[in-house]
Motif scaffolding. Structure first.
Motif, PDB file in Angstrom:
ATOM      1  N   ASP A  14     -78.449  -7.082 -39.573  1.00  0.00           N
ATOM      2  CA  ASP A  14     -78.198  -6.461 -38.277  1.00  0.00           C
ATOM      3  C   ASP A  14     -77.990  -4.962 -38.466  1.00  0.00           C
ATOM      4  OD1 ASP A  14     -77.206  -7.538 -35.312  1.00  0.00           O
ATOM      5  OD2 ASP A  14     -76.420  -5.568 -35.896  1.00  0.00           O
ATOM      6  N   LYS A  15     -78.902  -4.208 -37.845  1.00  0.00           N
ATOM      7  CA  LYS A  15     -78.914  -2.742 -38.044  1.00  0.00           C
ATOM      8  C   LYS A  15     -77.600  -2.138 -37.586  1.00  0.00           C
ATOM      9  CE  LYS A  15     -81.662   1.204 -36.389  1.00  0.00           C
ATOM     10  NZ  LYS A  15     -81.099   1.527 -35.067  1.00  0.00           N
ATOM     11  N   ASP A  16     -77.063  -2.600 -36.447  1.00  0.00           N
ATOM     12  CA  ASP A  16     -75.832  -2.014 -35.904  1.00  0.00           C
ATOM     13  C   ASP A  16     -74.674  -2.209 -36.874  1.00  0.00           C
ATOM     14  OD1 ASP A  16     -77.236  -1.329 -33.653  1.00  0.00           O
ATOM     15  OD2 ASP A  16     -76.724  -3.177 -32.589  1.00  0.00           O
ATOM     16  N   ILE A  17     -74.586  -3.433 -37.407  1.00  0.00           N
ATOM     17  CA  ILE A  17     -73.499  -3.728 -38.342  1.00  0.00           C
ATOM     18  C   ILE A  17     -73.611  -2.848 -39.593  1.00  0.00           C
ATOM     19  CG2 ILE A  17     -72.473  -5.527 -39.817  1.00  0.00           C
ATOM     20  CD1 ILE A  17     -72.108  -6.677 -37.217  1.00  0.00           C
ATOM     21  N   GLU A  19     -75.000   0.036 -39.969  1.00  0.00           N
ATOM     22  CA  GLU A  19     -74.702   1.448 -39.674  1.00  0.00           C
ATOM     23  C   GLU A  19     -73.205   1.662 -39.479  1.00  0.00           C
ATOM     24  OE1 GLU A  19     -78.959   2.704 -37.648  1.00  0.00           O
ATOM     25  OE2 GLU A  19     -77.137   2.711 -36.404  1.00  0.00           O
ATOM     26  N   MET A  59     -76.516 -14.943 -43.740  1.00  0.00           N
ATOM     27  CA  MET A  59     -77.677 -15.403 -42.994  1.00  0.00           C
ATOM     28  C   MET A  59     -78.589 -14.222 -42.688  1.00  0.00           C
ATOM     29  SD  MET A  59     -75.469 -18.091 -40.848  1.00  0.00           S
ATOM     30  CE  MET A  59     -76.473 -18.560 -39.475  1.00  0.00           C
ATOM     31  N   MET A  60     -79.690 -14.150 -43.461  1.00  0.00           N
ATOM     32  CA  MET A  60     -80.617 -13.014 -43.320  1.00  0.00           C
ATOM     33  C   MET A  60     -82.045 -13.507 -43.505  1.00  0.00           C
ATOM     34  SD  MET A  60     -78.743 -10.075 -45.577  1.00  0.00           S
ATOM     35  CE  MET A  60     -78.560 -11.106 -47.009  1.00  0.00           C
TER      36      MET A  60
ATOM     37  N   HIS B 449     -71.635 -17.641 -34.311  1.00  0.00           N
ATOM     38  CA  HIS B 449     -72.192 -16.635 -35.228  1.00  0.00           C
ATOM     39  C   HIS B 449     -72.785 -15.467 -34.451  1.00  0.00           C
ATOM     40  CE1 HIS B 449     -75.447 -14.881 -37.693  1.00  0.00           C
ATOM     41  NE2 HIS B 449     -74.566 -15.020 -38.667  1.00  0.00           N
ATOM     42  N   THR B 453     -71.329 -11.210 -34.269  1.00  0.00           N
ATOM     43  CA  THR B 453     -72.012 -10.027 -34.784  1.00  0.00           C
ATOM     44  C   THR B 453     -71.716  -8.779 -33.930  1.00  0.00           C
ATOM     45  OG1 THR B 453     -73.624 -11.440 -35.819  1.00  0.00           O
ATOM     46  CG2 THR B 453     -74.254  -9.149 -35.530  1.00  0.00           C
ATOM     47  N   ALA B 457     -69.077  -5.373 -34.764  1.00  0.00           N
ATOM     48  CA  ALA B 457     -69.333  -3.938 -34.618  1.00  0.00           C
ATOM     49  C   ALA B 457     -68.245  -3.293 -33.750  1.00  0.00           C
ATOM     50  CB  ALA B 457     -70.720  -3.733 -34.014  1.00  0.00           C
ATOM     51  N   ARG B 484     -73.373   3.489 -29.382  1.00  0.00           N
ATOM     52  CA  ARG B 484     -73.510   2.338 -30.274  1.00  0.00           C
ATOM     53  C   ARG B 484     -72.575   1.196 -29.832  1.00  0.00           C
ATOM     54  NH1 ARG B 484     -72.674   4.026 -36.178  1.00  0.00           N
ATOM     55  NH2 ARG B 484     -74.553   5.284 -35.986  1.00  0.00           N
ATOM     56  N   GLN B 488     -73.427  -2.711 -28.236  1.00  0.00           N
ATOM     57  CA  GLN B 488     -72.835  -4.000 -28.631  1.00  0.00           C
ATOM     58  C   GLN B 488     -72.317  -4.752 -27.405  1.00  0.00           C
ATOM     59  OE1 GLN B 488     -73.363  -5.032 -31.646  1.00  0.00           O
ATOM     60  NE2 GLN B 488     -74.305  -3.012 -31.971  1.00  0.00           N
ATOM     61  N   ARG B 491     -75.229  -6.297 -25.778  1.00  0.00           N
ATOM     62  CA  ARG B 491     -75.699  -7.418 -26.581  1.00  0.00           C
ATOM     63  C   ARG B 491     -74.853  -8.670 -26.295  1.00  0.00           C
ATOM     64  NH1 ARG B 491     -76.459  -6.579 -33.018  1.00  0.00           N
ATOM     65  NH2 ARG B 491     -76.738  -8.791 -33.510  1.00  0.00           N
ATOM     66  N   VAL B 618     -82.272 -21.531 -39.753  1.00  0.00           N
ATOM     67  CA  VAL B 618     -81.155 -20.816 -39.147  1.00  0.00           C
ATOM     68  C   VAL B 618     -80.515 -19.848 -40.148  1.00  0.00           C
ATOM     69  CG1 VAL B 618     -79.345 -22.520 -39.656  1.00  0.00           C
ATOM     70  CG2 VAL B 618     -79.213 -21.150 -37.567  1.00  0.00           C
ATOM     71  N   ARG B 619     -80.691 -20.137 -41.464  1.00  0.00           N
ATOM     72  CA  ARG B 619     -80.137 -19.248 -42.483  1.00  0.00           C
ATOM     73  C   ARG B 619     -80.802 -17.881 -42.451  1.00  0.00           C
ATOM     74  NH1 ARG B 619     -79.050 -21.583 -48.506  1.00  0.00           N
ATOM     75  NH2 ARG B 619     -77.182 -22.761 -48.028  1.00  0.00           N
ATOM     76  N   SER B 620     -82.072 -17.878 -42.030  1.00  0.00           N
ATOM     77  CA  SER B 620     -82.806 -16.619 -42.094  1.00  0.00           C
ATOM     78  C   SER B 620     -82.767 -15.838 -40.799  1.00  0.00           C
ATOM     79  CB  SER B 620     -84.269 -16.900 -42.447  1.00  0.00           C
ATOM     80  OG  SER B 620     -84.336 -17.602 -43.649  1.00  0.00           O
ATOM     81  N   PHE B 621     -82.780 -16.547 -39.690  1.00  0.00           N
ATOM     82  CA  PHE B 621     -82.857 -15.851 -38.402  1.00  0.00           C
ATOM     83  C   PHE B 621     -81.715 -16.286 -37.495  1.00  0.00           C
ATOM     84  CE2 PHE B 621     -87.160 -15.949 -40.025  1.00  0.00           C
ATOM     85  CZ  PHE B 621     -87.552 -14.631 -39.882  1.00  0.00           C
TER      86      PHE B 621
END
Lengths: 121, 681
Positions: A14-17, A19, A59-60, B449, B453, B457, B484, B488, B491, B618-621
């Motif tokens: 996640d780009k925001d995280i 940064e 998770m990426m 999850h 995120t 932030a 920024r 968030q 989002r 789900v691990r990747s996305f």
């Protein structure tokens, strides 16, 4: 190993995280390098640095945090760089993570993040 | 002619009277041979045998008083009487006498009366004795149980009744040895280790009460008898005979077996949710008490069936049946048996399997031979139903067990099949419920999850601001940082809105606020908002609009459609160009979003439009797994459709078809909200 010579590697898709973590640490005088997935992080560990700590999301896409850890531990040149996991997963599977220094659960606050980084850098 | 016959062919009376000494001589020879006694010891018996022959003569002359000669001693052992009868008929045979049925009956009656007389107390007056014997005879004949009296110690059958003749057939004849009366054994014991009840009474004077024996009938089928037996003693306490009484409890026993099967099956069906194992065990339960063969066939989607279970006590027969099925696989088109029951749901009962049925089932000579060797006697098959569908068929077949199925058996078996169907349905419901719970748990985990995120932030920025302020430092609150933070907040708002949409759509209504709008222009606006994200994803985002793309739609909802499709493409196909096209398609507008990413496997293409589903791990996305489902609901509510064209490694193209005007106008066209039930849910 100190903040003058070593960098913190911030790994999060996640780009925001990425940064925001880098901003906060930079303001505290730490050098930071960011990676968007495990693949990029391994590349930076092997060819950049030196690093005092990896802040690792799990998770990426491309290469997740678990796979990153397996490959890191298998490579003696980078295996010793300490890793702190920063994750939104409630109770992540730790069996494949090996000896990590600790886990920070998102949302992480300033003091916890700084505490983790200060212990290693 | 009559005179001629009477002159040349003597009557039985002639033989008995004229050839009396010859008959006696013949009898003495046979009797000595059978008993091993000495002739010198036999004079009293010879005298009594003579008296019996005198009575026989009177009976043959049809003198009713023949039996009244009470002063004559006819007390001979049963064996002696039987031998005497044999001697009379042998003498008649060698003299070429003509035997009328009446004559034969007269001889038999005298012998029977002598047998009974030998058992009667000697001091009973004659009239009374005769009456008692008649009453005893009538009583025995009318008894609903089989009665056999055998002489001790010879074991010769002295007396039988109607039921014993029905049960044991031709073997229940006076003079026969009781050992040959039936082929059977005590239930629960090996045949060799269980002497028959009557034999035990005869041998040791044992009193046997209510012993269950299993006997093979003349036709090969089995019967269950409740046997009682005991000794008959004379005035001095010596055993002179033994009596066996047999109650045919076959029907009762079969009914008990069926009820026990029903009870056991019910317990079994309730014991597990793994219905395949349960049905296999069910087949095992039916054998051997209710059936020699039990099969469970389950319907397959293509109309054929698959054998889930087949049980028989003999493993060799099972192998044989499997081989038979391999060589002659069942024909799903036949109009009988399992295929028919699967089609119609109607049970079938064959109390007797007719030869014609075996002939019709045989595919060739070899098949016919094998089917005949199986010796199938009776069969029934019932549907296993659940939720109005026939799921399978439960079949019971008897071969050498000899059971013939009745309507009662059919009813009980259908009851078991219905309970099996219910168990299968319950298992399916349980699996669905478990799956729904898992899906919900997975979704809650993913949703948590996703919410953490942006919260991370925000939390980090705000807690840093507070910590630095408290430490007396000047925190950085530049416009860039505020933007920024705001991103968030947006989002989180989007995520929360998606969750609200799920809740709203799950109840079946989606509020639409439709106006006339240009889809091409709307797509352009959305793409502009994605410029930064596209740059971060190293993807070129292009738009092409052709023809008139104006229609009567909900602006907010269509923005959601375009946004979800583009953000999916940027997420899963980052680094590849993304082409958005909006085209005029007559009465509809077509929107497509194409990427050159990893593509979606065919098996996943339907699934991705379902709630909480995703093709990527789900691990990747990240993401709630709701985007495409919400898009589909919105498009459906507008009367449109969504599809995907994709193959692994070749990118994906999502195509949305939106009618420009809805067929049923439910809004006035000026933004009034209306409610539509989403289709396909």
């Amino acid at each position: 190993m100190g903040k003058e010579t070593h960098s913190v590697l911030v790994v999060d898709d996640d780009k925001d995280i990425r940064e925001i973590i880098c901003d906060v640490l930079n303001d505290e005088g730490y050098r930071t390098v960011a990676a968007a997935d495990g693949e990029e992080a391994l590349e930076l560990l092997r060819h950049g640095g030196p690093y005092c700590l990896v802040l690792l999301d799990l998770m990426m896409p491309v290469k997740d945090g678990w796979t990153f850890r397996q490959e890191q531990q298998a490579d003696p040149a980078i295996a010793d760089v300490p890793v702190f996991v920063v994750t939104a997963a409630g109770s992540p599977d730790r069996t494949q993570l090996g000896a990590i220094k600790g886990i920070l659960h998102k949302p992480v606050n300033f003091k916890d993040l700084l505490g983790a980084v200060q212990a290693f850098c | 002619m009559t005179q001629l016959v009477s002159r040349h062919a003597p009557s039985l009376l002639d033989v008995v009277e004229a050839g009396r000494d010859g008959v006696l001589e013949r009898w003495v020879a046979r009797f000595l041979q059978r008993t091993g006694r000495l002739r010198e010891d036999l004079s009293p018996e010879i005298q009594r045998a003579g008296a019996v022959l005198t009575r026989m003569g009177a009976a043959l002359r049809q003198q009713p008083s023949a039996k009244g000669q009470g002063d004559v001693d006819v007390s001979l052992p049963g064996l002696a009487l039987m031998t005497l009868r044999d001697a009379v008929f042998e003498a008649a045979d060698s003299a070429g006498a003509s035997l009328s049925a009446r004559d034969v009956m007269a001889v038999n009656r005298v012998i029977d009366e002598a047998l009974v007389a030998n058992q009667a107390p000697p001091d009973v007056p004659l009239e009374q004795d005769q009456r008692s014997r008649q009453q005893l005879h009538a009583l025995l004949e009318q008894l609903p149980v089989a009665v056999v009296i055998v002489e001790a110690p010879s074991g010769l059958v002295l007396l039988t009744n109607r039921q014993s003749r029905l049960l044991f057939g031709s073997r229940a004849t006076p003079g026969a040895l009781h050992e040959t009366l039936y082929d059977g054994w005590t239930e629960g014991s090996p045949p060799a280790e269980s002497p028959k009840p009557l034999a035990r009474s005869l041998g040791t004077g044992e009193l046997v009460q209510g012993e269950l024996i299993k006997v093979r009938r003349d036709d090969g089928t089995f019967a269950y008898l409740r046997a009682n037996s005991g000794p008959i003693r004379d005035g001095s306490g010596n055993m002179v005979a033994a009596i066996g009484i047999y109650d045919d409890v076959t029907a009762e026993r079969q009914h008990e077996d069926a009820l026990r099967f029903l009870a056991d099956a019910t317990a079994l069906l309730a014991s597990s949710l793994d219905y395949e194992t349960t049905l296999r065990n069910l087949a095992g339960l039916a054998v051997p008490h209710l059936a020699d063969w039990c099969a469970v066939e389950m319907a397959k989607a293509d109309g054929s069936s698959e054998q889930l279970a087949l049980a028989h006590l003999d493993p060799k027969k099972l192998e044989f049946a499997e081989e038979l099925r391999r060589r002659y696989p069942p024909d799903p088109a036949v109009d009988t048996g399992v295929p028919r029951i699967l089609r119609t749901g109607e049970a079938e009962l064959y109390e007797y399997i007719p030869e014609a049925m075996i002939l019709a089932a045989a595919k060739d000579e070899d098949h016919l031979r094998i089917l005949r060797e199986l010796g199938l006697r009776s069969a029934l098959a019932v549907p296993i139903r659940a939720g109005g569908h026939v799921l399978g068929v439960l079949s019971l077949v008897s071969d050498e067990g000899g059971r013939h199925y009745s309507k009662t058996d059919l009813t009980i078996t259908q009851e078991i099949a219905d309970r099996a169907g219910q168990a299968i349905e319950n298992a399916a419901l349980y699996r669905d419920a478990q799956s729904a719970i898992r899906t919900r748990e997975d979704f809650l985990s993913v949703a948590s999850h996703e919410l953490r995120t942006p919260l991370m932030a925000l939390n980090l920025q705000v807690s840093t601001f507070i910590a630095r302020s408290e430490a007396g430092q000047t925190p950085d609150i530049s416009l860039e940082k505020m933007k920024r933070l705001y991103a968030q907040v947006l989002r989180m708002t989007t995520l929360v809105n998606q969750l609200l949409d799920v809740s709203q759509l799950a109840t079946g209504t989606l509020a639409l606020s439709c106006t006339n709008l240009d889809l091409g222009a709307l797509a352009k606006d959305v793409i502009e908002r994605f410029s930064d994200t596209a740059a971060d994803a190293r993807s070129a985002l292009s738009l092409s609009v052709t023809g008139s793309t104006t229609g009567f739609w909900d602006r907010g909802r269509l923005e959601q459609v375009v946004t979800n499709l583009i953000s999916n493409a940027l997420k899963y196909a980052a680094g590849t160009p993304i082409a958005v096209r909006v085209e005029d398609d007559g009465g509809a507008a077509r929107l497509s979003v194409a990427d050159q990413g990893p593509g979606i496997a065919l098996v996943d293409q339907e699934r991705i439009f379902e709630r909480f589903e995703r093709a990527a791990p789900v691990r990747s996305f990240g993401g709630l797994g709701l985007g495409l489902w919400i898009v589909k609901q919105i498009v459906s509510s507008h009367g449109g459709s969504i599809s995907v064209e994709s193959a692994p490694g070749e990118g994906s193209r999502f195509i949305v078809q939106l009618p420009k005007q809805r067929k049923t106008r439910e809004a006035d066209g000026h933004g009034q909200r209306d409610a539509l039930r989403p289709r396909g849910r």
